[in-house]
Write an enzyme that holds these catalytic residues in place. Structure first.
Site, mmCIF file in Angstrom:
data_model
loop_
_atom_site.group_PDB
_atom_site.id
_atom_site.type_symbol
_atom_site.label_atom_id
_atom_site.label_comp_id
_atom_site.label_asym_id
_atom_site.label_seq_id
_atom_site.Cartn_x
_atom_site.Cartn_y
_atom_site.Cartn_z
ATOM 1 N N ASP A 86 -13.902 34.897 42.598
ATOM 2 C CA ASP A 86 -14.143 36.022 41.707
ATOM 3 C C ASP A 86 -13.582 37.297 42.328
ATOM 4 O O ASP A 86 -13.989 37.667 43.428
ATOM 5 C CB ASP A 86 -15.656 36.217 41.489
ATOM 6 C CG ASP A 86 -16.267 35.073 40.724
ATOM 7 O OD1 ASP A 86 -15.762 34.762 39.633
ATOM 8 O OD2 ASP A 86 -17.260 34.478 41.221
ATOM 9 N N ASP A 93 -14.859 29.633 34.277
ATOM 10 C CA ASP A 93 -16.068 30.447 34.433
ATOM 11 C C ASP A 93 -16.299 31.515 33.364
ATOM 12 O O ASP A 93 -17.409 32.020 33.247
ATOM 13 C CB ASP A 93 -16.092 31.082 35.838
ATOM 14 C CG ASP A 93 -17.514 31.454 36.278
ATOM 15 O OD1 ASP A 93 -18.477 30.867 35.718
ATOM 16 O OD2 ASP A 93 -17.680 32.328 37.143
ATOM 17 N N HIS A 118 -12.934 28.679 43.355
ATOM 18 C CA HIS A 118 -13.097 29.735 42.350
ATOM 19 C C HIS A 118 -13.381 31.063 43.053
ATOM 20 O O HIS A 118 -14.447 31.252 43.621
ATOM 21 C CB HIS A 118 -14.233 29.361 41.395
ATOM 22 C CG HIS A 118 -14.473 30.394 40.345
ATOM 23 N ND1 HIS A 118 -13.577 30.627 39.328
ATOM 24 C CD2 HIS A 118 -15.488 31.266 40.153
ATOM 25 C CE1 HIS A 118 -14.043 31.596 38.555
ATOM 26 N NE2 HIS A 118 -15.197 32.012 39.032
ATOM 27 N N HIS A 123 -14.086 38.166 34.700
ATOM 28 C CA HIS A 123 -15.300 37.787 33.963
ATOM 29 C C HIS A 123 -16.608 38.229 34.635
ATOM 30 O O HIS A 123 -17.679 37.857 34.161
ATOM 31 C CB HIS A 123 -15.309 36.277 33.693
ATOM 32 C CG HIS A 123 -15.194 35.442 34.937
ATOM 33 N ND1 HIS A 123 -13.987 34.969 35.405
ATOM 34 C CD2 HIS A 123 -16.121 35.014 35.821
ATOM 35 C CE1 HIS A 123 -14.188 34.277 36.502
ATOM 36 N NE2 HIS A 123 -15.482 34.299 36.795
ATOM 37 N N ASP A 147 -17.390 27.853 43.856
ATOM 38 C CA ASP A 147 -17.092 29.251 44.177
ATOM 39 C C ASP A 147 -16.723 29.391 45.665
ATOM 40 O O ASP A 147 -17.453 28.923 46.533
ATOM 41 C CB ASP A 147 -18.326 30.129 43.909
ATOM 42 C CG ASP A 147 -18.641 30.225 42.437
ATOM 43 O OD1 ASP A 147 -17.930 29.595 41.629
ATOM 44 O OD2 ASP A 147 -19.621 30.919 42.082
HETATM 45 ZN ZN ZN Z 1 -16.491 33.467 38.320
#
Ligand code: ZN
Length: 1150
Positions: free
Chosen positions: A169, A281, A167, A562, A418
């Site tokens: 971000d 998420d 994951h 997000h 993550d």
């Molecule tokens: Zn995230």
């Protein structure tokens, strides 16, 4: 026999009416022409060519009207035929009566309503049902003990797909670029190596923002490896969006745009098409997102962050896999298969089965010695020949327990977290240990398990096969998954408001991007007519501008992440997003100005692009990423200054244009007609009670055709010739006031101070408190006085250990406190011919309500603005509440991503913070006679805590972290503005049932009001000086689009041959909105709407012509294009636009 007679009479009648209308229109036009002749100024009379052109344009308009009339006629006949067919079949159908006027409801609306859900799961009912008692579930804390016999899989083995994921971000604790350098590029590099080593290994990837960045960094050989891995099915791109978007605050324009950006990139560089959605998420889930995914060709999806009590209920009912259907859809058309992950998180401890202490032992990245460990204190073990049996059986037990929560024997087990798989050792640890376990399972058929690495497609394909073979169907579900709680009373309703400055800036960029996309596409289309004229076309920097557009698309897309628009990133990351948005706005301004310049020029050979000296400039400046725009004062003289106004909406509108000038008197004329327009001069306030004597505000009324560029001239006028606003100051204390020499200021004396403070226009009247200036009552001219009070509130945070932060809203035990200040605010009332308003200066905010003295929709709403500054506060949140006498009970409506309205119920069994919901652009309360709609220009949290009340959160300042990984509070507050339009409407039919799960829409008037709020006219100024080239207005559309059809975008697509260059093709995105049947505008709206789903696109956009039109999927993938025959050649190009649906067309404008 009787029917055909009726048809003949009907057709005859319609034809006669049509003829009469045509005749009447012709006559009216001739009269207008005469009128024009009398009043046209001298200089225009001389200009024969101009008159001729005007005549031609009017003739063209007449032809367009003709076309529309013929279309209406054709539609009526079609509809009558359809109703006859239904009648012959013996079925009654309400839709036929609308066209013949027998229906008392607003014609056309029946097709958008009447879709009350009766089948499947309705989430509102689930919320009614659940006790939300949060009992301790044992090993699975938020769940229950899962039992199985052990023989369940004897006939059909358990089939496990372990899906490796990482994951990433695009910005959170580090910036997008920071993460890319430190982690993401290594993850993707290793992916190539490690997947190539063993064909059994798999991986999924979601964020195309990162993938496309990495793609630029790798060589052709590696690119070929990527393509091979995709082809072999070892690597799968899931969702394919630019980011894994937030689903609460994002507007559907941006949600779709980031999906288009990702999908277009994938198509161009990889030639594959995403099939499965992956949203593990985002902090709650919206059906608007699923609508877009389905429209983009996805069939299946996975979600994770859902309220723990809802998850438990779904697990108990075995409905964690369902067909997610739009609330308004009565057909399975919008269904998408959705898998809801059952446990607390998407990390390994919470994905293999219910017991995190066990599952953590199967996260081999946490093998002893590493930086990450198991908080349950039982570390993983390397899988060896000695322990493989014991380990395999432990894992099997978890898999089996998890499997009992689903209807099939296929099991999805994500493997990741993550920024996982950064180093090659981690890849080896996960893949080799799991392979040993899988091999063991293979060697022991008596265990009835087949486990392997898989992608999401692998999982869903097998799932569908199994479900099909067993004849099992999944339940349908309607509703959304807000508001999310991950444990206890920790509701994630804080992020609906966190960093409101940037939530507002996001929408400024969005509106600017849409406006620029449309104008740029229209410019490219116009330029084609000049092809072959050499330098003329070359001068327009289409390539450079397209680059700017692309970068801006990507900035907006990135911010939908997000942790972006949610306001849940670290301070420097927030500033990084802000800077990207700021630069994009500046770049878009260049493209818009340059396109407008080209379109306006009468003689295109006069076009020159000079970046340092643009021909047009905006009327305002934004100085930094975190500052509000400021108007640039215009220097006036006797020579006219030219203003260019762009109307980015598809509707003709009457708007008030506001500019700042250096003269207290000015005259504005419409350059085409030569007619002066209504204007008002107001003071610019240096201080609340001190008017500037150097600069003044000029507001004038502009009538703007759809998508037009209109030219106005402003000149200095003789002294005292202009209508100036008059002011009344309340709470005039002993503070000094600079008496303005230009404006009349009244001071009500003590006895008069108690007189009610009231403003009114043609449509309504308001009363406000003389003490605070805050709204108290409102009366529509047609009706009774309604109590509608505005109040401000403070929320604090709880005294318990867990306090509010960027994600969580954990208010103080006492709830909200009414905002009060030790001294009453200074209140200034302004009255003028164009608008009147009341401004209240409180310590923490300046609040203003304004009404416009205009006909049509623009005069129907009350405009509210708040400029908030809570930088002096500690752990406080400021809210604005409306208190009305509308008997709404515990129900109200808020929008989901601006795409649809969702009914909400305020539940006393839930804590206060659970009753706050996301509001992207609209919310309303209603009873049987009235509806109060609050339309907003930015996203924020909304609640209706008591009947008749509606409140929105304005800003929050929280001094601590709320333990969701961010590691900081929210203390980077700015001076923040928020804008609203408040609309009170009568409802037709007193017997309107306000019931459970009915689907409601905004009224047509509310749709128009929201459109105007979110897409304000854009004002540009020509450089001063003489020798201005001749300009003419740009009027691409003869008439407005029907008012239920929204031009979502006209987005130029990239050239397939020349990378980075614009093509002749554009994505035409049309959204047909559903609208309310019970709110009847007492004044006719300026636009029309159709009762039919069929629309002739050529007619809709007349006089624009399409060289080609092809319906496609929502992200314009070529695979999704309809075959050539459908719309391409046949005229008229009739397209079906279903109510509520977005339709995408690949078009070439002639
Ligand atoms: Zn995230």
């Amino acid at each position: 026999m009787k029917r055909s007679k009726t048809l003949a009479i009907l057709v005859g009648g319609i034809f006669f009416t049509a003829l009469m209308i045509l005749y009447w229109k012709l006559e009216l036009m001739q009269k207008t022409e005469l009128h024009f002749g009398e009043e046209t100024p001298l200089e225009h009379e001389a200009d024969d060519l101009s008159v001729l052109r005007q005549k031609i344009e009017r003739l063209e308009r007449l032809i367009s009207d003709n076309n529309r009339l013929v279309a209406t006629l054709r539609d009526s006949i079609l509809q009558h035929k359809a109703s006859m067919k239904i009648g012959q079949g013996g079925k009654a159908n309400g839709s036929s009566s609308a066209a013949t006027g027998l229906n008392t409801k607003l014609p056309g609306c029946q097709s958008a309503e009447g879709t009350k859900a009766t089948d499947g799961v309705q989430l509102l009912d689930v919320y009614d049902l659940l006790p939300f008692d949060n009992p301790d579930g044992g090993l699975w804390k938020q769940g229950f003990e899962i039992l199985y016999e052990g023989n369940e899989w004897d006939k059909q083995p358990l089939e496990v797909f372990l899906v490796p994921h990482s994951h990433n971000d695009p910005g959170w604790l580090k910036t997008f670029d920071g993460y890319y350098q430190d982690q993401t590029r290594h993850i993707l590099d290793n992916m190539l190596t490690k997947l190539t080593e063993d064909s059994r290994r798999k991986m999924i990837w979601a964020e195309i923002s990162y993938f496309s960045k990495w793609w630029k960094d790798i060589d052709d050989q590696k690119r070929e490896m990527v393509k091979r891995l995709l082809k072999e099915g070892q690597l799968e791109l899931v969702t394919g969006g630019w980011v894994m978007a937030d689903e609460a605050n994002s507007h559907y324009f941006a949600l779709l745009d980031q999906l288009i950006e990702g999908h277009q990139w994938i198509q161009r560089h990889l030639g594959v098409k995403p099939r499965c959605g992956w949203a593990i998420d985002p902090f709650g889930h919206s059906p608007s997102m699923t609508y877009l995914l389905k429209g983009a060709g996805l069939r299946d999806m996975v979600i994770q962050r859902v309220h723990y009590a809802v998850k438990k209920h779904f697990a108990q009912q075995q409905i964690l896999e369902f067909l997610w259907r739009q609330s308004w859809d009565s057909s399975p058309h919008s269904d998408i298969t959705c898998h809801m992950m059952p446990f607390y998180s998407y990390d390994v401890p919470h994905t293999c089965g219910p017991n995190p202490a066990v599952c953590c032992q199967f996260d081999f990245h946490r093998l002893q010695g590493g930086r990450v460990f198991c908080p349950w204190k039982i570390p993983p073990q390397q899988i060896t020949e000695q322990n493989v049996e014991e380990r395999a059986l432990i894992l099997l037990d978890q898999y089996r327990q998890k499997s009992r929560l689903f209807r099939s024997h296929v099991l999805l087990v994500p493997l990741g977290d993550d920024f996982r798989f950064t180093q090659s050792q981690e890849w080896d640890a996960q893949f080799s240990n799991y392979q040993k376990l899988f091999d063991y399972f293979d060697q022991h058929p008596e265990l009835h398990i087949k486990a392997r690495f898989g992608t999401l497609s692998d999982y869903f394909e097998t799932l569908h096969q199994r479900l099909h073979a067993e004849g099992t169907t999944l339940p349908t579900l309607r509703g959304d998954f807000f508001t999310y709680a991950d444990r206890d009373d920790h509701y994630w309703s804080g992020y609906f408001t966190s960093r409101p400055f940037y939530k507002g800036l996001d929408r400024v960029l969005e509106a600017m991007l849409r406006a620029t996309e449309i104008l740029f596409s229209l410019t490219l289309a116009e330029i084609q007519h000049f092809l072959g004229q050499g330098n003329l076309v070359l001068e327009f920097p289409a390539h450079e501008h397209f680059q700017r557009l692309s970068e801006s698309r990507q900035s907006l897309a990135l911010f939908q992440h997000h942790d972006g628009i949610t306001g849940t990133a670290r301070d420097p990351v927030v500033a990084d997003y802000g800077t990207r948005i700021f630069h994009s706005i500046l770049n878009l301004r260049q493209v818009l100005q340059s396109s407008a310049h080209w379109l306006l020029l009468l003689d295109k050979s006069q076009y020159h692009h000079d970046k340092s000296q643009p021909f047009l400039q905006m009327d305002d400046m934004i100085l930094a990423q975190d500052s509000l725009p400021q108007k640039t004062p215009l220097k006036l003289s006797d020579e006219p200054r030219t203003l260019i106004i762009f109307n980015p909406t598809e509707q003709v509108r009457t708007s008030v244009i506001s500019v700042v000038i250096d003269s207290p008197d000015a005259r504005v004329i419409n350059k085409e007609t030569g007619q002066p327009v209504a204007a008002q001069i107001s003071a610019v306030w240096a201080e609340p009670r001190q008017a500037s004597s150097e600069i003044f505000q000029l507001d004038f009324v502009a009538k703007l055709p759809p998508l037009s560029l209109v030219i106005y001239h402003v000149t200095k006028a003789p002294i005292s010739s202009s209508h100036r606003a008059q002011y009344t100051f309340y709470h005039q204390d002993n503070l000094p006031t600079n008496h303005s020499e230009y404006f009349r200021v009244l001071y009500p004396d003590g006895s008069k101070g108690d007189d009610p403070l009231s403003l009114s226009n043609k449509h309504f009247q308001i009363w406000s408190s003389t003490e605070t200036g805050l709204l108290q009552k409102l009366r529509l001219q047609s009706g009774e006085v309604h109590q509608i009070q505005i109040q401000f509130l403070w929320y604090g945070t709880t005294t318990r250990a867990d306090k509010s932060g960027a994600y969580l809203f954990l208010p103080g035990e006492k709830g909200a406190q009414v905002y009060s200040s030790s001294e009453p605010p200074f209140v200034r009332v302004s009255r003028g011919p164009v608008f009147s308003d009341i401004t209240s200066y409180f310590k923490h905010f300046t609040h203003r309500v304004r009404l416009y003295h205009l006909d049509g929709p623009a005069g129907r709403h009350l405009e509210i603005s708040n400029v908030v500054d809570i930088r002096s506060e500690v752990n406080r949140e400021l809210a604005m509440r409306l208190i009305s006498n509308i008997a709404s009970g515990n129900r109200f409506y808020s929008d989901l991503n601006g795409f649809q309205m969702q009914q909400r119920q305020t539940l006393s069994k839930l804590p206060l913070q659970a009753n706050f919901f996301p509001m992207t652009s609209a919310s309303f309360l209603q009873d049987s006679v009235s509806r109060l709609s609050l339309l907003s220009a930015q996203s924020q949290a909304v609640a209706s805590l008591r009947s008749g009340e509606l409140e929105v959160m304005l800003d929050r300042r929280l001094n601590q972290d709320d333990n969701r990984g961010l590691g900081q509070g929210v203390t980077d507050n700015k001076l923040t503005a928020s804008f609203y339009h408040l609309l009170l409407e009568d409802r037709r039919g007193a017997a309107q049932k306000v019931d459970g799960s009915s689907v409601e829409h905004l009224s047509l008037l509310a749709h128009l009001t929201s459109l105007n709020l979110c897409h304000p006219p854009i004002t540009m100024v020509t450089v001063s000086g003489d020798n201005l080239p001749k300009l003419r207005p740009f009027l691409p559309l003869d008439v407005s689009l029907p008012c239920d059809i929204h031009l979502l975008n006209l987005r130029t697509l990239e050239d397939t041959q020349k990378a980075g260059h614009p093509s002749q093709e554009a994505a035409l995105l049309l959204h047909r909105k559903g609208f309310d049947c019970s709110s009847a505008p007492d004044l006719p709206l300026t636009c029309t709407w159709s009762t039919h789903e069929e629309v002739d696109l050529d007619d809709l956009f007349f006089p624009l012509r399409f060289r080609s039109v092809r319906r496609s999927g929502l992200t314009l993938l070529r695979d999704d294009d309809e075959p050539e025959s459908a719309l391409q050649q046949h005229l008229p190009r009739v397209a079906f636009l279903r109510p509520m649906e977005i339709s995408a067309f690949r078009v070439e404008i002639d």
